[in-house]
Design an enzyme around this catalytic site. Structure first.
Site, mmCIF file in Angstrom:
data_model
loop_
_atom_site.group_PDB
_atom_site.id
_atom_site.type_symbol
_atom_site.label_atom_id
_atom_site.label_comp_id
_atom_site.label_asym_id
_atom_site.label_seq_id
_atom_site.Cartn_x
_atom_site.Cartn_y
_atom_site.Cartn_z
ATOM 1 N N HIS A 1 -17.677 63.482 8.108
ATOM 2 C CA HIS A 1 -18.288 62.687 9.419
ATOM 3 C C HIS A 1 -19.669 63.237 9.586
ATOM 4 C CE1 HIS A 1 -13.938 62.760 10.523
ATOM 5 N NE2 HIS A 1 -14.432 61.583 10.611
ATOM 6 N N ARG B 1 -6.866 64.292 7.679
ATOM 7 C CA ARG B 1 -5.612 64.482 7.215
ATOM 8 C C ARG B 1 -5.420 65.874 6.425
ATOM 9 N NH1 ARG B 1 -2.168 59.576 7.935
ATOM 10 N NH2 ARG B 1 -3.469 58.095 8.661
#
Ligand code: PAF
Length: 286
Positions: A33, A188
């Site tokens: 990110h 994840r």
């Protein structure tokens, strides 16, 4: 960095501004990110990051329940950056879905909504496109930044921007950020056991090997079969799909294809569903 939770708070911050860059996320922020935010800062003057775990893009209630929600840590992480984003927009479910979650969503994904990721996650892309469109209307960015890891998402978002936003938003993509063992960074990954983390790079390795074979002139279908066997030989990995598509239209390619190709993979590794992809050019065979 300002933290806002409603569209009216957001508009109050943005209305006088132009050249807004937008990075949509579901939180649990990681280096991947940060790479999106860095690119947004290069491309735009003001950067808005959203954090919203979108219920309509999860086809499995358990997956939605288990998705990491770490807003406080995310805020701390962004605040600790030397140059963080300007605004963090973290709306509630009621803000995004004022009429409730049961409302039918506009069918935007079409046939692509039910293949590859869409086959395993029915409704996922309709939910994703709905929320991305909602955020685009709230943030009104000039530039939106997405990771290349979610290849099908990126393709569908670009198509939606073309069809519904008349290409008024420039969608830019950031190359997949990888861990040292080449596993694609994903929120994840936090759920991977050490053994699964060590096993998971087989997805990338198998794709790279297949690309090498294709570049050497081996037929794509044979190279794919060999990659499939390589992944299936890893006891912790359960392959969902492995496919080679034309990057221009996401249609599976035949052995005589030449042009920009994308190899896509999804597998469940020790209980955690992972996706990855690579892009490369297939030369015309003589
Ligand atoms: O890629 C994601 O994290 C999500 O699909 C997105 C784009 C933030 C929409 O919820």
């Amino acid at each position: 960095m300002k933290v806002v939770h409603t569209v009216s708070q957001l508009r109050a911050e943005l209305d006088a501004l132009e050249n807004v860059g937008f990075v949509p996320t579901m939180g649990a922020l990681h280096e991947g990110h940060l790479a999106l935010i860095e690119l947004a800062q290069i491309e735009a003057e003001v950067v808005v990051v959203s954090v919203f775990v979108n219920p309509t893009q999860f086809s499995d209630d358990q997956d939605f329940a288990k998705y990491p929600r770490t807003l406080d840590t995310d805020i701390e992480m962004l605040q600790s950056l030397q140059k963080g984003p300007d605004i963090l927009f973290a709306p509630s479910v009621d803000e995004v879905y004022p009429d409730g979650l049961g409302q039918p969503l506009a069918p935007r994904a079409g046939a692509l909504g039910s293949v590859f990721e869409g086959a395993s996650r029915p409704g996922h892309f309709e939910g994703m496109l709905h929320v991305v469109s909602w955020f685009f209307r709230a943030v009104r960015p000039q530039v939106a930044v997405f990771g290349a890891k979610d290849a099908q998402q990126l393709f569908l978002v670009k198509r939606m921007v073309h069809r519904e936003f008349k290409d008024q938003i420039r969608v830019v993509e950031v190359e997949t950020v990888r861990a040292e063992n080449m596993l694609a960074r994903s929120s994840r990954n936090a759920r991977l056991s050490p053994a699964a983390f060590a096993a998971a790079p087989v997805l990338f390795e198998a794709m790279v090997k297949a690309e090498e074979l294709i570049t050497e002139g081996v037929a794509p279908s044979i190279a794919l079969e060999s990659a499939r066997k390589q992944i299936e030989s890893q006891p912790l990995a359960k392959l969902d799909y492995l496919a080679l598509v034309n990057k221009e239209n996401f249609a599976p390619i035949a052995d005589d294809f030449s042009g920009h190709a994308q190899m896509l993979v999804a597998a469940v590794v020790d209980g955690v569903r992972l996706i990855d992809n690579i892009s490369f050019y297939i030369q015309e065979q003589e």
